[in-house]
Structures are given as structure tokens and as C-alpha cells.
Design an enzyme around this catalytic site. Sequence first.
Site, short mmCIF file in Angstrom:
data_model
loop_
_atom_site.label_atom_id
_atom_site.label_comp_id
_atom_site.label_asym_id
_atom_site.label_seq_id
_atom_site.Cartn_x
_atom_site.Cartn_y
_atom_site.Cartn_z
N LEU A 65 1.10 -1.02 -0.03
CA LEU A 65 -0.19 -0.09 0.19
C LEU A 65 0.56 1.13 0.17
O LEU A 65 1.82 1.44 0.99
CB LEU A 65 -0.95 -0.01 1.34
CG LEU A 65 -1.95 -1.08 1.34
CD1 LEU A 65 -2.56 -1.08 2.61
CD2 LEU A 65 -2.61 -0.95 -0.14
N ASP A 66 0.54 2.02 -1.36
CA ASP A 66 1.26 3.47 -0.72
C ASP A 66 1.43 4.53 0.91
O ASP A 66 0.46 3.86 0.94
CB ASP A 66 0.51 4.61 -2.04
CG ASP A 66 0.33 4.01 -3.26
OD1 ASP A 66 1.68 3.29 -3.45
OD2 ASP A 66 0.07 5.07 -3.82
N ARG A 67 1.82 5.19 0.69
CA ARG A 67 3.03 5.57 1.89
C ARG A 67 1.71 6.10 2.88
O ARG A 67 1.07 5.95 3.88
CB ARG A 67 3.75 6.19 1.84
CG ARG A 67 3.85 6.79 4.01
CD ARG A 67 5.40 7.98 3.58
NE ARG A 67 6.04 8.40 4.49
CZ ARG A 67 6.80 8.44 5.75
NH1 ARG A 67 8.03 7.52 4.74
NH2 ARG A 67 7.05 8.52 6.48
N VAL A 69 -1.25 5.37 2.14
CA VAL A 69 -2.58 4.89 2.07
C VAL A 69 -3.26 3.87 3.34
O VAL A 69 -1.73 3.32 4.11
CB VAL A 69 -2.98 3.58 1.14
CG1 VAL A 69 -4.43 2.63 0.90
CG2 VAL A 69 -3.16 4.56 -0.33
#
Length: 240
Positions: A65-67, A69
Site C-alpha cells: 500500500l502506498d505510504r 494509504v
Amino acid sequence: MSQELASQIPVLYEDNHLLGIVKPVNIPTQADVSGDPDLLTLLKEDIKERYNKPGNVYLGLVHRLDRPVGGAMIFAKTSKAASRLSEAVRSRSFRKIYAAVVHGRLPAPRGTLRDMLLKDPKTNTVSVVKAGTPGAKEAVLDYEVLGTDGSFSLVRVELHTGRSHQIRVQMNQAGCPLYGDQKYGSRVNKPGQQIALWSVLVGFPHPVTKEDVVLTSLPPAEHPWNLWSDTVLERLRDDL
């Protein structure tokens, strides 16, 4: 400090093979150039502490997951589980459903977005390009609009591919950048806003028992998620 932070991460599921958690926002999934505490290291330290394990702890990263998110996420506690879950991702028997708040209105209440995406590793940005562009990969997602409020839409998104920044880029391409996304929606977002993207569900066959495992997490009751009632937010998990 890192142990205290790790102990605050909610656990959704755990057995000898898997660890499912709710990823906090603004923590990198794995170590990066920022040098900030990362989720993978925190969870390894937590397992070591909780089970009094000697030596190094194995924890396999299955998806990212992107930072900025948050939401449901699964890790493998053995190399065999990691291998089998990675195969589930490749064979698309690994489900990933997200919630997003976007600016504007999508072209239809539900639909499929297909784009060719190309990542620039130097800038860590992804762009939509023409088919046939060297290095480009197809990105596919299904979406359903669950509600609108003013200039915003609440959207449930199911990924069929796992491209970097996929939801953020494809929604922006559709004319509906995510709330708070500075990278792909700076024209409509203000610095400091938290991106409104949340991992609502991950589902997969258990790597050992083969039984279906479904982990869910709803976004926090804060702006812009609280523009919609709990009933609407619960629909993010309906019919799954």
C-alpha cells in the site's frame, strides 16, 4: 518507541502462516530512503517480542500500500505461505477492494477503467500512455459510485491488476482525482490534506487450508469519509 507504535497496529487475523493487520496511514510499507519506521520492520519486531523468538523473524511482503494509504493488509509468516500468496496474486485469485473519495463525477454509476501505465522510477510517478509504448503495462479496475456529496464522490474500487499508483492515476485520467492526492491531483487539492484511499478488503485462499480468508477494514470517521453515513460506508463491504 517503535515497539509502542507496533503494538498500536490493529490485528485482523493471525495464525502460524499469516498476519493480517490494518496499516496506519503515512507509514511506508517497507524501508525507504526516508529512513522512517516502516511497517514490515515494526511487525517483525512485534512478532519477535510477542513470541519471544530468537534470531531473525521471517515476514513476507505479499502486496503493498502506498505510504499515505491505510487499511487491510496481509503478510506471510513463512516462505511457503509467501510463495503461495504471490501465486494467488499472479493468478488473480487475490481480491483487493478499496474505497476512495474523488473530486467530481465519474462517467457512469459503475464501470471498468482500462489504461496502459508507464512508471518513471526516477520521479516515482506513473503516467497513462498509448498501447505499444515500451515498458507500459495494462491496468484494469472496476468501480461503483456509492454516493455523492457536493463536488465529491465515494467510490468502491476492485483492482484486477496491481500497478503502482494505479487507482490514483486511473481516477485522475478519468477526470476525478482523489481527494488529498498531491502527486496526481495537485490542481484541486491543498498541501497537507490526507489522501482519501483505503484498503477495505483483501481476500484470498488460505495458503495451507485453502479456505477463503477475507479481511475487511472501514475508513476512519473523519473528513472526507464522514460526508457519508455509516450505512453508506458499510456498503463498501456489501455483496463481497
